[in-house]
Motif scaffolding. Structure first.
Motif, PDB file in Angstrom:
ATOM      1  N   ARG A 194      72.167  76.136  74.714  1.00 44.51           N
ATOM      2  CA  ARG A 194      72.813  77.338  75.257  1.00 44.51           C
ATOM      3  C   ARG A 194      72.149  78.574  74.680  1.00 44.51           C
ATOM      4  O   ARG A 194      71.863  78.630  73.485  1.00 44.51           O
ATOM      5  N   PHE A 195      71.910  79.549  75.536  1.00 42.61           N
ATOM      6  CA  PHE A 195      71.284  80.812  75.143  1.00 42.61           C
ATOM      7  C   PHE A 195      72.194  81.955  75.551  1.00 42.61           C
ATOM      8  O   PHE A 195      72.597  82.048  76.713  1.00 42.61           O
ATOM      9  N   GLU A 196      72.513  82.817  74.598  1.00 46.67           N
ATOM     10  CA  GLU A 196      73.288  84.033  74.870  1.00 46.67           C
ATOM     11  C   GLU A 196      72.488  85.204  74.308  1.00 46.67           C
ATOM     12  O   GLU A 196      72.122  85.201  73.123  1.00 46.67           O
ATOM     13  N   PHE A 197      72.207  86.188  75.157  1.00 47.03           N
ATOM     14  CA  PHE A 197      71.389  87.291  74.641  1.00 47.03           C
ATOM     15  C   PHE A 197      71.528  88.555  75.480  1.00 47.03           C
ATOM     16  O   PHE A 197      71.974  88.531  76.631  1.00 47.03           O
ATOM     17  N   GLU A 198      71.116  89.653  74.833  1.00 42.16           N
ATOM     18  CA  GLU A 198      70.964  90.940  75.501  1.00 42.16           C
ATOM     19  C   GLU A 198      69.478  91.261  75.559  1.00 42.16           C
ATOM     20  O   GLU A 198      68.734  90.969  74.609  1.00 42.16           O
ATOM     21  N   ALA A 199      69.033  91.832  76.670  1.00 44.59           N
ATOM     22  CA  ALA A 199      67.616  92.166  76.851  1.00 44.59           C
ATOM     23  C   ALA A 199      67.494  93.632  77.262  1.00 44.59           C
ATOM     24  O   ALA A 199      68.146  94.080  78.201  1.00 44.59           O
ATOM     25  N   ILE A 200      66.647  94.335  76.543  1.00 46.02           N
ATOM     26  CA  ILE A 200      66.492  95.779  76.730  1.00 46.02           C
ATOM     27  C   ILE A 200      65.258  96.059  77.579  1.00 46.02           C
ATOM     28  O   ILE A 200      64.191  95.474  77.355  1.00 46.02           O
ATOM     29  N   GLN A 201      65.388  96.947  78.558  1.00 40.93           N
ATOM     30  CA  GLN A 201      64.241  97.314  79.388  1.00 40.93           C
ATOM     31  C   GLN A 201      63.160  97.917  78.505  1.00 40.93           C
ATOM     32  O   GLN A 201      63.400  98.858  77.753  1.00 40.93           O
TER      33      GLN A 201
END
Length: 206
Positions: A194-201
Motif C-alpha cells: 500500500r502506498f499513501e502519498f502527497e505529490a507536489i507539482q
C-alpha cells in the motif's frame, strides 16, 4: 466603388481559428511533473505469518516523481525508488533477517524500483497503474489500484498545487525468487503493498 472579397478569406480564417484551438488544447493537455513529498509518503507491506496473524511493516526511505495530465487523465511516465534496507517491522531481529539473502538481500540489491508503463482510467478519480517492479534484480509487471483523493493548492506550508494519492496491489514474492519459508509454509507468498502519498507539482526530476 466595388469591393472585391477574397473567397478564400473565410477558409483562411477557419484554418487559423482551428490552429489556435488545437494549440490551446495542446497546452491544456500538456502533462505536469509531480515530485512525491517524502515527508508525506507511507509504503506499507502486509504478510501473513503461520496463519495466525499478519506482520505489517514499512519501508522508511523512498522517493519518486511522475508526470500526470489532469485534462486527459494520463500518466505518461513515472518512477519510484525504495531503499530496501529501510525495512521496518518493529522487531530488530526480524528486520535484520528481512535485509539478509533469505528476503530482500539489501547488500546486493539496495534499491527496489517501480517504473510506470501504462495507466487505464476506471472511474472519475480511479485507475489501474501498470509498471515494471524490479526486486532482487528481477523485473516483472505489476498493476496497482490507484485513487486520486484530492487535487488542489496546499492550504499550508509550501502552498503549491498538490495531489493526494492512495495505491495498492498484491504480489507473490516467489515471482521474484523470494522463496524462503514457503515449504513448509511459515510466511505467506502473497504480499499486500500500500502506498499513501502527497505529490507536489514540480518541474525538476530527482
Amino acid at each position: 466603388m466595388t469591393i472585391r472579397r477574397n473567397p478564400l478569406n473565410p477558409i483562411v480564417a477557419g484554418v487559423a481559428a482551428l490552429s489556435l484551438a488545437l494549440s490551446a488544447n495542446s497546452t491544456l493537455a500538456e502533462p505536469k511533473s509531480y515530485k512525491i513529498d517524502e515527508e508525506h509518503l507511507s509504503i506499507t507491506f502486509e504478510v501473513n505469518h503461520l496463519g495466525y496473524a499478519s506482520v505489517i511493516g514499512l519501508f522508511l526511505e523512498g522517493k519518486g516523481q511522475f508526470e500526470y495530465d489532469e485534462e486527459t487523465n494520463e500518466v505518461p511516465s513515472g518512477k519510484v525508488v525504495i531503499q530496501s534496507a529501510s525495512v521496518f517491522s518493529n522487531h530488530d531481529k526480524r528486520d535484520e533477517h528481512l535485509r539478509k539473502e533469505d528476503f530482500l538481500h539489501s547488500d546486493r540489491y539496495p534499491e527496489i524500483t517501480f517504473e510506470v508503463t501504462d495507466f487505464e482510467t476506471t472511474g472519475e478519480r480511479t485507475g489501474n497503474l501498470t509498471g515494471d517492479l524490479t526486486l532482487l534484480g528481477q523485473t516483472r509487471p505489476v498493476t496497482l489500484d490507484v485513487t486520486l483523493n484530492k487535487a488542489a493548492e496546499y492550504p499550508i506550508g509550501h502552498k503549491e498545487y498538490t495531489l493526494g494519492i492512495s495505491a495498492s496491489t498484491t504480489i507473490k514474492r516467489s515471482d521474484w525468487g523470494m522463496t524462503y519459508a514457503l515449504d513448509p509454509l511459515m510466511v505467506a507468498d502473497d504480499v499486500h503493498l500500500r502506498f499513501e502519498f502527497e505529490a507536489i507539482q514540480d518541474e525538476g526530476w530527482f
